[in-house]
Enzyme design. Structure first.
Site, PDB file in Angstrom:
ATOM      1  N   VAL A 121      48.453   4.262  20.036  1.00 39.52           N
ATOM      2  CA  VAL A 121      48.337   3.543  18.885  1.00 39.52           C
ATOM      3  C   VAL A 121      48.316   4.573  17.742  1.00 39.52           C
ATOM      4  CG1 VAL A 121      47.227   1.784  17.361  1.00 39.52           C
ATOM      5  CG2 VAL A 121      47.482   1.183  19.846  1.00 39.52           C
ATOM      6  N   CYS A 122      47.285   5.418  17.889  1.00 41.98           N
ATOM      7  CA  CYS A 122      47.070   6.438  16.979  1.00 41.98           C
ATOM      8  C   CYS A 122      48.059   7.353  16.152  1.00 41.98           C
ATOM      9  CB  CYS A 122      46.099   7.593  17.558  1.00 41.98           C
ATOM     10  SG  CYS A 122      44.431   6.919  18.197  1.00 41.98           S
ATOM     11  N   PRO A 123      49.293   7.549  17.082  1.00 41.85           N
ATOM     12  CA  PRO A 123      50.484   8.355  16.466  1.00 41.85           C
ATOM     13  C   PRO A 123      51.231   7.340  15.545  1.00 41.85           C
ATOM     14  CG  PRO A 123      50.838   8.206  18.841  1.00 41.85           C
ATOM     15  CD  PRO A 123      49.394   7.746  18.541  1.00 41.85           C
TER      16      PRO A 123
END
Length: 179
Positions: free
Chosen positions: A50-52
């Site tokens: 999810v972070c990128p």
């Protein structure tokens, strides 16, 4: 967790600003870019899923933040070397220019109150900080749900009017006038 009206904590952390090992590192403190608005957003860990999506989405509108005299700062509990490796491993992350702080000792995350109690990583927290270092917006998402950078920009626009802004207000629309 610190919230609206609280002073953003003091910090002095290493940060990564590119994927270049020779020029990609810098030191960032709470006094860096003094007198500017700042948006800090934290993610749990590098090399995740999810972070990128969030980091790239913030990067896509970094120019809009800059046009509002606002500095964008990302960060996690990973080291500066992990940040560098992640930027080098993905073309979309490698193109980004805003700093990613490395809160390895978790001191900033702990001072903000955004460490996940079970995992010990940063929650998906976002803070808008005014030029005096006061938090004017604070938001946290569950570890599994990404945030909306356009909404952060909308809230920044509203805060910078120093006026009463109704629900779903957008830059350029009328503000509310108290009777």
């Amino acid at each position: 967790m610190l919230t609206v009206g609280d002073k953003f904590p003091s910090f002095d952390l290493k940060a990564v600003v590119s994927g270049d090992i020779k020029t990609g590192f810098t030191q960032l403190t709470d006094q860096s870019d003094a007198g500017k608005w700042k948006v800090f957003f934290f993610w749990p860990k590098d090399f995740t899923f999810v972070c990128p999506t969030e980091i790239v989405a913030f990067g896509a509108i970094e120019k809009a933040f800059n046009e509002r005299d606002t500095v964008l700062v990302g960060g996690s509990i990973d080291t500066e070397f992990v940040h560098l490796a992640w930027r080098q491993s993905r073309e979309d992350l490698g193109k980004l220019t805003f700093p990613w702080v490395a809160d390895v000792k978790r001191e900033l995350c702990q001072a903000l109150g955004i460490l996940d109690k079970n995992e010990g990583v940063a929650l998906r927290a976002t803070f808008i900080v005014d030029p005096q270092g006061i938090i004017r917006f604070a938001s946290v998402n569950d570890l599994s749900v990404g945030r909306n950078p356009d909404e952060v920009l909308r809230v920044l626009d509203a805060l910078q009017t120093d006026e009463l802004c109704p629900c779903n207000w957008q830059q350029g629309e009328a503000v509310l006038k108290a009777a």
